[in-house]
Write a protein that holds these residues in place. Structure first.
Motif: not given
Length: 648
Positions: A536-541, A579-582, A614-620, A637-642
C-alpha cells in the motif's frame, strides 16, 4: 503340389451345383485331366508326350496378331489327353504384371492368383461349366504380381469334341477394376444419401412430374401410417391431403413444377387413422436430363402442435408465475401478462407501446447485459444476470434486484423477444441472512478454538511439563518421552491458535483490516512456501468492522484460489484509495485463464461477488496477457474512512 487334391478342392459340394454323386465325380475327373494336361505341357506346348496334332486347332499368325491387339486378356487351353498348347494374350502383363511366358509356365497360376475370398465361388462356377457345358460369366478378383487387387469380368466357354469329351476352353477377361471402384463409390454415396433420407426428422416426399409419389422417408411412414410400397405410384393429393384442399393443391402443384424457385405453403394431411395434421412445406424442382426424369422434392414439418400452442399461448402467459414482457425488434412492448402489474406496479395499458427501458433504472439503460440491441443481433435463449446485478424499476421509483431469462419468438411479423422477469428481493434477503449466520458461526468456532480447545491444550502441556520434571531424576528415558509429548501438545496449541486467527481475524479498529491482511500474507508464505505480501502507498483505515470482515474474506478466497488453482508462487495483496474510493487487489503470477468466465458458476467467485455487493462495491476478475490473474474489488470509502488524527 498334389494336383489330384487341388482339382478336387475346386468343387464345393456344399454349393449344390452338382445334382448327384456321379456328376460330381465326372466334374472332378475333368478338372483332374485338365490339371494333368497343364502339368505335362511345356510353355510352347511342343514336343510333349501325348501331343495329338490332329485334334489341335490351327492358330495362324494373323489370328494371333488379332488376338494380341484386343484390349482384354484372351486365353485358350486344350483339355484333351496329351500335350496341350495354351495361349494367353500379352495384355496379361499390363493387367497383372506377369509375362506370357511366366503365365504359361504354370498351368494353374490363374487359380493361385484368384483372391482367397473368391476362390470357392470361382471353383463352383468352373465346375458347373465343365458339368453343364454352359458358358461361364462371372466377375471376381485376381491378385497382381505387386499385390494389387484387380477385378476381372470373365466370359469363358468349353468346346467339346464330337464324342462329347472336353476339347479346349477359350475366353476373354476384361479389367473392370475402375468400374468396380466407381460402383462401390456410388453405392457408398447412395447408402449415405439413403441413410440421411430415412433418418432426418423432417418429412420428405419425392414426386414425379404428374404428382405421383415416388418415395418418402421413414418420418412420413411413421406420421401417416402408410408404407412406401403402399404409397408409391399414387397421387399425393388423393392419398394424403384432406379432400377439401386437394383441388387447390393440385392447381398449385402444376404451377410449382415449372418454377425454378422454391415454393413454400401449408396444407393439412389426413393419416391412415383419419387424424388431421398441419404440415408446413418447402418444395423445389430437381430438373432431369435425357437419361433421368424430373422430380419434385418437398420437405415438411408437422406444425400441428405449434398451431395449437399458439392458441394456448395467451392462457399460459397469464398463468406464468413470473412477469413476462414481449418486445419487438424496436424495443417496444407488445405484450405483457398480469404478473407485470404485481412486479412493476404498472397496469398493462400503460406499458403497451412503451420502450422496455421504462422498466430499467436510468443508470442502467442501454448498459446492462442482454440489452435488446445485442440480443436481437444474436437471438437465442439465455438467462441473464450471472455474475452481474440486474435491477428493475418500480412505478413508485424504487429499484429491486431481478433475474431475467430471454428467448426469441418467431412470428409472421418477425422475431419478438420474450423476457421472463423474476423479483429476487426476498432471495437476496435470505442470502444475506445465511451469510450473516455463517459469519456468526465462523466466529463462534474460532472463539471456541481459541478460548476452549486452546486453553485446554495449554493445560495439558503444563501438566506434561510437570510430569517431565518429576521423571527427570528417577527415569531420564521416560522424561524424554514426556518431553516429546509436551512438544506435540505445544504444536497443537499453535495450530489451534492459527486456525482461530483465520476464523476470527482481528479486523476491529481502524488498522484492523491492514493488520489482519498482513498477518494472513505471512501465514500464507510460511504455510505454502510462496511469496505473499501486502502492499500500500498509504494506510487505508476503515472503522466499519463488517466492511473490513467482507474485504478480508474476499482476499482470503482470492489468495487461496491463486495458489490452489493458478499454481502461483508470487501473490500481492494491494490496498489503495483511488479517486475517493477504496480498491482491494489480489494479483498473482499463476497460469491465469484463456477466456474471461462468462458464467461465474463457482461458489467461491459467487461469494466474492456477493461480498462486494454487500458493501456497495463491484467485483472484477481478469487474466493478464503475461500470465496470472487480477482480482479487483472497488468499494466506497466516504462512509467508512476512519478519522486519522492530524499531527499537532
Amino acid at each position: 503340389m498334389d494336383l489330384q487334391t487341388t482339382g478336387t478342392q475346386l468343387i464345393d459340394p456344399d454349393l449344390a451345383l452338382v445334382d448327384n454323386l456321379a456328376e460330381l465325380e465326372a466334374a472332378e475327373t475333368v478338372l483332374t485331366n485338365l490339371a494333368k494336361v497343364f502339368f505335362q505341357a511345356t510353355p510352347n506346348g511342343a514336343n510333349a508326350p501325348g501331343n495329338n496334332e490332329a485334334h489341335a486347332p490351327t492358330l495362324e499368325a494373323r489370328y494371333r496378331v488379332l488376338l494380341d491387339q484386343i484390349p482384354a486378356v484372351v486365353f485358350m487351353a486344350y483339355l484333351d489327353e496329351g500335350v496341350g498348347e495354351a495361349y494367353v494374350s500379352p495384355q496379361i502383363e499390363a493387367a497383372l504384371g506377369f509375362t506370357q511366358t511366366e503365365w504359361l509356365e504354370d498351368p494353374v497360376r490363374w487359380y493361385h492368383q484368384i483372391h482367397p475370398d473368391d476362390k470357392d465361388r470361382w471353383s463352383s462356377e468352373a465346375a458347373e461349366m465343365f458339368v453343364s457345358g454352359r458358358p461361364l460369366r462371372s466377375s471376381y478378383r485376381v491378385m497382381a504380381r505387386d499385390g494389387r487387387v484387380v477385378w476381372f469380368h470373365c466370359e469363358a466357354r468349353l468346346v467339346r469334341r464330337d464324342d462329347g469329351e472336353p476339347w479346349f476352353m477359350h475366353g476373354v477377361g476384361f479389367d473392370i477394376t475402375e468400374f468396380k471402384q466407381v460402383q462401390e463409390a456410388l453405392e457408398k454415396e447412395q447408402n449415405i444419401v439413403s441413410a440421411i433420407f430415412d433418418t432426418v426428422g423432417a418429412l420428405i416426399v419425392v414426386l414425379d412430374r404428374d404428382g405421383r409419389i415416388v418415395r418418402f422417408n421413414r418420418a412420413c411412414e411413421q406420421m401417416t401410417g402408410y408404407s412406401v410400397d403402399e404409397a408409391k405410384g399414387k397421387y399425393v393429393w388423393d392419398m394424403l391431403l384432406v379432400p377439401e384442399e386437394a383441388a387447390e393443391f393440385q392447381k398449385l402443384f402444376h404451377q410449382m413444377r415449372d418454377k425454378p424457385t422454391r415454393t413454400e405453403y401449408e396444407s393439412r394431411w389426413v393419416t391412415r387413422d383419419d387424424k388431421r395434421r398441419m404440415i408446413a412445406w418447402s418444395a423445389a424442382v430437381l430438373p432431369g436430363t435425357k437419361q433421368t426424369p424430373t422430380y419434385i422434392i418437398a420437405s415438411g414439418i408437422d406444425v400441428t402442435e405449434q398451431r395449437r400452442a399458439e392458441a394456448k399461448f395467451r392462457g399460459l402467459l397469464e398463468a406464468a408465475p413470473d412477469a413476462v414482457v414481449v418486445v419487438d425488434q424496436k424495443g417496444k412492448i407488445v405484450l405483457v401478462n398480469a404478473q407485470v402489474e404485481k412486479v412493476f406496479g404498472y397496469p398493462r395499458q400503460e406499458l403497451l407501446g412503451q420502450e422496455i427501458e421504462k422498466l430499467v433504472p436510468e443508470r442502467l439503460r442501454g448498459k446492462h447485459p442482454g440489452h435488446r440491441r445485442g440480443f436481437i443481433s444474436e437471438p437465442r435463449v439465455r438467462p441473464m444476470g450471472a455474475g452481474v446485478e440486474l435491477y428493475g424499476l418500480h412505478k413508485d421509483g424504487y429499484e429491486f434486484p431481478v433475474e431475467i431469462s430471454l428467448s426469441p419468438l418467431e412470428t409472421e411479423e418477425g422475431v419478438l423477444i420474450s423476457s421472463a422477469i423474476r423479483d429476487i428481493s426476498e432471495r437476496k434477503r435470505l442470502e444475506k441472512t445465511i451469510l450473516e449466520i455463517s459469519e456468526t458461526e465462523r466466529r463462534r468456532i474460532g472463539q471456541d478454538l481459541h478460548d476452549g480447545l486452546g486453553q485446554h491444550l495449554t493445560g495439558i502441556a503444563f501438566m506434561g511439563k510437570v510430569l517431565e520434571d518429576r521423571l527427570a531424576e528417577s527415569s531420564p528415558a521416560d522424561a524424554g518421552e514426556a518431553a516429546k509429548i509436551v512438544q506435540l501438545v505445544n504444536e497443537s496449541v499453535r495450530m489451534a491458535r492459527d486456525l482461530a486467527r483465520g476464523l476470527l481475524p482481528a479486523v476491529s479498529g481502524a488498522h484492523g483490516l491492514m493488520s489482519a491482511l498482513d498477518n494472513w500474507a505471512g501465514e500464507v508464505s510460511e504455510l505454502f512456501h510462496v511469496r505473499c505480501r501486502l502492499e500500500y502507498d498509504e494506510p487505508v483505515l476503515i472503522r466499519d468492522e463488517a466492511m473490513a470482515e467482507h474485504l478480508y474474506r474476499l482476499s482470503q478466497e482470492a489468495v487461496t484460489n491463486a495458489i490452489k488453482h493458478g499454481s502461483a508462487v508470487n501473490v500481492t495483496i494491494g490496498l489503495a484509495i483511488v479517486k475517493g474510493g477504496g480498491v482491494l487487489t489480489i494479483r498473482d503470477d499463476g497460469c491465469g485463464f484463456d477466456v474471461l468466465p462468462v458464467r461465474r458458476s463457482g461458489l467461491g467467485l459467487r461469494i466474492m461477488n456477493y461480498r462486494a455487493k454487500m458493501i456497495g462495491g463491484s467485483f472484477h476478475i481478469q487474466s493478464s496477457r503475461s500470465g496470472g490473474t487480477l482480482v479487483r474489488c472497488s468499494f466506497p470509502m466516504s462512509a467508512f474512512l476512519a478519522e486519522v488524527p492530524h499531527a499537532g
